[in-house]
Design a protein around this motif. Structure first.
Motif, short mmCIF file in Angstrom:
data_model
loop_
_atom_site.label_atom_id
_atom_site.label_comp_id
_atom_site.label_asym_id
_atom_site.label_seq_id
_atom_site.Cartn_x
_atom_site.Cartn_y
_atom_site.Cartn_z
N ARG A 11 0.53 -1.10 -0.08
CA ARG A 11 -0.07 -0.02 -0.01
C ARG A 11 0.67 1.36 -0.01
N ALA A 12 2.05 1.29 0.55
CA ALA A 12 2.84 2.51 0.79
C ALA A 12 3.29 2.55 -0.74
N GLU A 13 4.06 1.57 -1.28
CA GLU A 13 4.48 2.09 -2.69
C GLU A 13 3.48 2.38 -3.51
N ILE A 14 2.14 1.67 -3.48
CA ILE A 14 1.26 2.09 -4.39
C ILE A 14 0.75 3.42 -4.32
N LYS A 15 0.58 4.03 -3.10
CA LYS A 15 0.12 5.36 -2.78
C LYS A 15 1.20 6.27 -3.16
N ALA A 16 2.41 5.93 -3.04
CA ALA A 16 3.51 6.84 -3.47
C ALA A 16 3.32 7.05 -4.94
N ARG A 17 2.76 6.09 -5.96
CA ARG A 17 2.86 6.34 -7.25
C ARG A 17 1.48 6.82 -7.68
N LEU A 18 0.60 7.02 -6.84
CA LEU A 18 -0.46 7.57 -7.27
C LEU A 18 -0.34 9.18 -7.55
N PRO A 19 -1.30 9.66 -8.34
CA PRO A 19 -1.26 11.30 -8.55
C PRO A 19 -1.77 11.83 -7.11
N GLU A 20 -1.29 13.14 -7.24
CA GLU A 20 -1.75 13.78 -5.81
C GLU A 20 -3.13 13.79 -5.69
N SER A 21 -4.13 14.21 -6.90
CA SER A 21 -5.66 13.96 -6.70
C SER A 21 -6.00 12.69 -6.15
N TRP A 22 -5.55 11.87 -6.59
CA TRP A 22 -6.09 10.46 -6.19
C TRP A 22 -5.69 10.13 -4.63
N ARG A 23 -4.61 10.67 -4.17
CA ARG A 23 -4.17 10.52 -2.96
C ARG A 23 -5.01 11.13 -1.97
N THR A 24 -5.44 12.38 -2.22
CA THR A 24 -6.38 13.14 -1.44
C THR A 24 -7.71 12.56 -1.44
N LEU A 25 -8.31 11.97 -2.61
CA LEU A 25 -9.50 11.21 -2.53
C LEU A 25 -9.45 9.86 -1.59
N LEU A 26 -8.48 9.34 -1.50
CA LEU A 26 -8.08 8.11 -0.77
C LEU A 26 -8.05 8.46 0.90
N HIS A 27 -7.35 9.85 1.12
CA HIS A 27 -7.40 10.13 2.27
C HIS A 27 -7.67 11.48 2.57
N PRO A 28 -9.06 11.83 2.50
CA PRO A 28 -9.47 13.03 2.91
C PRO A 28 -8.91 14.00 4.11
N LYS A 29 -8.83 14.99 4.12
CA LYS A 29 -8.46 15.77 5.11
C LYS A 29 -9.18 15.78 6.71
N GLY A 30 -10.53 15.48 6.53
CA GLY A 30 -11.31 15.04 7.31
C GLY A 30 -11.01 13.80 8.10
N ALA A 31 -10.55 12.96 7.44
CA ALA A 31 -10.31 11.35 7.92
C ALA A 31 -9.37 11.77 9.23
N ALA A 32 -9.38 10.55 10.12
CA ALA A 32 -8.37 10.61 11.06
C ALA A 32 -6.90 10.62 10.59
N ALA A 33 -6.29 11.66 10.93
CA ALA A 33 -4.97 11.80 10.32
C ALA A 33 -3.89 11.47 11.42
#
Length: 179
Positions: free
Chosen positions: A65-87
């Motif tokens: 998951r870490a390698e996949i997340k690093a390769r995703l475009p920034e717009s997809w990363r924000t969709l997967l982990h929105p700012k309202g989620a528990a950071a």
């Protein structure tokens, strides 16, 4: 002999021929009508394949998951982990930039000069500098000296300069770290 002839003819008339020809019945020449076997449904097999592949791809996605997340475009990363989620909680991570750190002999005294860098997500500071003196792979001594610097903002750098009193004899390598 006349008596023998009628006996032969009666015997031959009563004899059964080698084959019998019978009249055909209506519909006797048609093939037998049978119902085709019910068609097997492959739904169970397909569902099993879908479950197996879902488990395999899900496990691989979780493991990497870490390698996949690093390769995703920034717009997809924000969709997967929105700012309202528990950071993750904001934490400082102050360390020494080893490429910018050196130990020099200035006026007959050793001086440790370098840069502190905060790679964390919150401001941080240091309290002491720890030096490990080595000769090859052998540790000769360790020293801790006060180094109070900060606060250092996330992503920021700060220079430091600290005099060093007499390193142990035979030290070929000095490794600095901060607490």
């Amino acid at each position: 002999m006349p008596a023998a002839a009628p006996a032969d003819s009666e015997a031959s008339a009563a004899a059964v021929p080698d084959f019998v020809i019978r009249p055909s019945m209506p519909g006797a020449g048609l093939p037998a009508l049978t119902t085709p076997p019910p068609r097997k449904s492959n739904w169970g097999t397909w569902i099993a394949f879908v479950i197996v592949f879902s488990v395999l791809f899900g496990g691989a996605g979780y493991a990497y998951r870490a390698e996949i997340k690093a390769r995703l475009p920034e717009s997809w990363r924000t969709l997967l982990h929105p700012k309202g989620a528990a950071a993750a909680p904001a934490r400082p991570q102050v360390g020494i930039d080893m490429a910018a750190t050196k130990i020099d002999l200035i006026d007959g005294r050793y001086v440790v000069q370098g840069e502190l860098v905060n790679t964390g997500t919150a401001p941080g500071s240091t309290s002491r500098l720890k030096l490990v003196f080595r000769a090859g792979n052998e540790i000769l001594a360790e020293r801790a000296m006060p180094l109070i610097e900060g606060p250092i903002a996330p992503g920021a750098r700060m220079s430091f300069k600290l005099p060093l009193d007499e390193p142990p004899a035979g030290a070929t390598n000095i490794i600095p770290t901060v607490d």
